[in-house]
Design an enzyme around this catalytic site. Structure first.
Site, mmCIF file in Angstrom:
data_model
loop_
_atom_site.group_PDB
_atom_site.id
_atom_site.type_symbol
_atom_site.label_atom_id
_atom_site.label_comp_id
_atom_site.label_asym_id
_atom_site.label_seq_id
_atom_site.Cartn_x
_atom_site.Cartn_y
_atom_site.Cartn_z
ATOM 1 N N VAL A 29 -33.576 49.050 -37.995
ATOM 2 C CA VAL A 29 -33.658 49.527 -39.388
ATOM 3 C C VAL A 29 -32.255 49.532 -40.007
ATOM 4 O O VAL A 29 -32.043 49.024 -41.117
ATOM 5 C CB VAL A 29 -34.293 50.948 -39.446
ATOM 6 C CG1 VAL A 29 -34.112 51.570 -40.829
ATOM 7 C CG2 VAL A 29 -35.770 50.885 -39.072
ATOM 8 N N ASP A 133 -48.741 57.607 -26.180
ATOM 9 C CA ASP A 133 -50.181 57.840 -25.996
ATOM 10 C C ASP A 133 -51.055 56.633 -26.343
ATOM 11 O O ASP A 133 -52.194 56.540 -25.904
ATOM 12 C CB ASP A 133 -50.635 59.042 -26.842
ATOM 13 C CG ASP A 133 -49.912 60.322 -26.460
ATOM 14 O OD1 ASP A 133 -49.383 60.398 -25.336
ATOM 15 O OD2 ASP A 133 -49.872 61.254 -27.285
ATOM 16 N N GLY A 191 -54.005 50.357 -9.045
ATOM 17 C CA GLY A 191 -55.063 50.259 -8.039
ATOM 18 C C GLY A 191 -55.680 51.599 -7.677
ATOM 19 O O GLY A 191 -55.890 51.894 -6.495
ATOM 20 N N GLU A 228 -54.140 64.105 -18.675
ATOM 21 C CA GLU A 228 -53.934 65.548 -18.916
ATOM 22 C C GLU A 228 -55.081 66.199 -19.707
ATOM 23 O O GLU A 228 -55.346 67.374 -19.560
ATOM 24 C CB GLU A 228 -52.600 65.806 -19.622
ATOM 25 C CG GLU A 228 -52.499 65.171 -21.000
ATOM 26 C CD GLU A 228 -51.184 65.520 -21.714
ATOM 27 O OE1 GLU A 228 -50.464 66.408 -21.267
ATOM 28 O OE2 GLU A 228 -50.903 64.868 -22.733
#
Ligand code: F6P
Length: 327
Positions: A29, A133, A191, A228
């Site tokens: 930016v 997330d 896995g 969570e």
């Protein structure tokens, strides 16, 4: 630029939880803005700093070396004050005082909601999705996700060595708030036998059966990835499995904020740089109220209205894939 025109002044802030890649985005930016003839103002401490006028002009050298650093050198906060109209009004006043013509907001859904609020009040603003997330609508992936995923993978790879040596089942807790994205993708790349996510409900008996079946099939270790927000407390679940005797001893590792740190991966540096450039270009061409989003091979502008009205859901095909590949 006409003689009577002053250079555009662009503000940049990071808000909410930090994500690896925020620094490369700030750098992009600043340097894009300067290269295009604008002045760039760094705002410390997210929206809190916008309200308090924590501003400093950034030059190209000020962002030297931050490309490789995790976190955000502008620092970040979750601002309660900015959620209120009064906080937003103070922020707009501070922006007007210094003649800030536009703002780049790098952050997650809460931060983008704040950006939309400013846009609705006439401020020119462009959002950039930064959150591990990966729950932000309108982009295939957000800044920070790839680094977090690699951190989880690396941790589970290490845990596998000791899990195999001792014949144990490890319960690994991942972040993600209300989203199971990190857990599902970590389940594939690491896995795991099973992943527990907020989006689905799995009973304790089902979990125990999956783990016991891995034991019976001769696996030397097993992994449960618990997001969570899954509804299961990782330590309680481990104790319950121990009590039920599923074949393996149980152990717990809660990865926590480790997932938010570290030098951004090549993928995150690239994504963050591309989005930073596109965010400045949007503001300079008068576009506001949008977020940069990765769509196919390019970076598009997605209306913030649309981004905030939706949530990026976990693709359940990948959830099924964890079970498929755990055989
Ligand atoms: O949104 C990013 C995130 O790391 C979530 O995965 C997690 O639930 C939350 O932030 C943790 O927040 P804090 O850093 O305030 O503890």
């Amino acid at each position: 630029m006409a003689l009577d025109q002053r250079p555009m002044k662009i503000g940049v802030l990071t808000s909410g939880g930090d994500a690896p890649g925020m620094n490369p985005c700030i750098r992009a930016v600043v340097r894009t803005g300067i290269a295009r003839g604008a002045r760039v103002i760094g705002i410390n401490n997210g929206y809190e700093g916008l309200i308090n006028g924590e501003f400093r002009e950034l030059g190209a050298r000020d962002v030297g070396g931050i490309l490789v650093r995790g976190g955000t050198f502008l620092q970040t906060k979750r601002s309660m004050a900015f959620r209120e109209p009064r906080g937003q009004r103070e922020a707009i006043r501070k922006m007007n005082e210094v003649g800030m013509d536009g703002l780049v907001v790098i952050g997650g859904d809460g931060s983008l909601t704040g950006a939309l609020a400013l846009h609705r009040q006439g401020i020119k603003v462009v959002g950039v999705p930064g959150s591990i997330d990966n729950d932000i609508w309108g982009t295939n992936i957000s800044i920070g996700v790839d680094t977090a995923m690699n951190t989880i993978m690396d941790a589970v790879d290490k845990l596998r060595d000791t899990a195999s040596s001792h014949g144990r089942v490890f319960l690994v807790e991942t972040m993600g708030r209300g989203s199971g994205y990190l857990a599902v993708m970590a389940g594939i790349v690491s896995g795991a036998e099973i992943v527990l996510i907020p989006e689905t409900k799995v009973t304790l008996d089902e979990i125990a059966r999956v783990v016991e079946s891995a034991y019976l099939r001769g696996k030397t270790h097993a992994f449960i990835i618990n997001a969570e927000g899954s509804g299961y407390k990782t330590n309680d679940l481990a104790q319950a499995l121990e009590d039920m005797d599923v074949g393996y001893q149980t152990r717990v590792t809660i990865l926590g904020h480790i997932q938010r740190g570290g030098s951004p991966t090549a993928y995150d540096r690239l994504l963050a740089s591309r989005m930073g450039v596109k965010a400045v270009d949007a503001l300079l061409s008068g576009i506001s109220g949008v977020m940069t989003g990765l769509k196919g091979r390019g970076i598009d502008y997605i209306p913030l209205e649309e981004v905030i009205a939706n949530k990026r859901e976990v693709n359940m095909e990948y959830y099924e894939m964890v079970n498929l590949l755990a055989q």
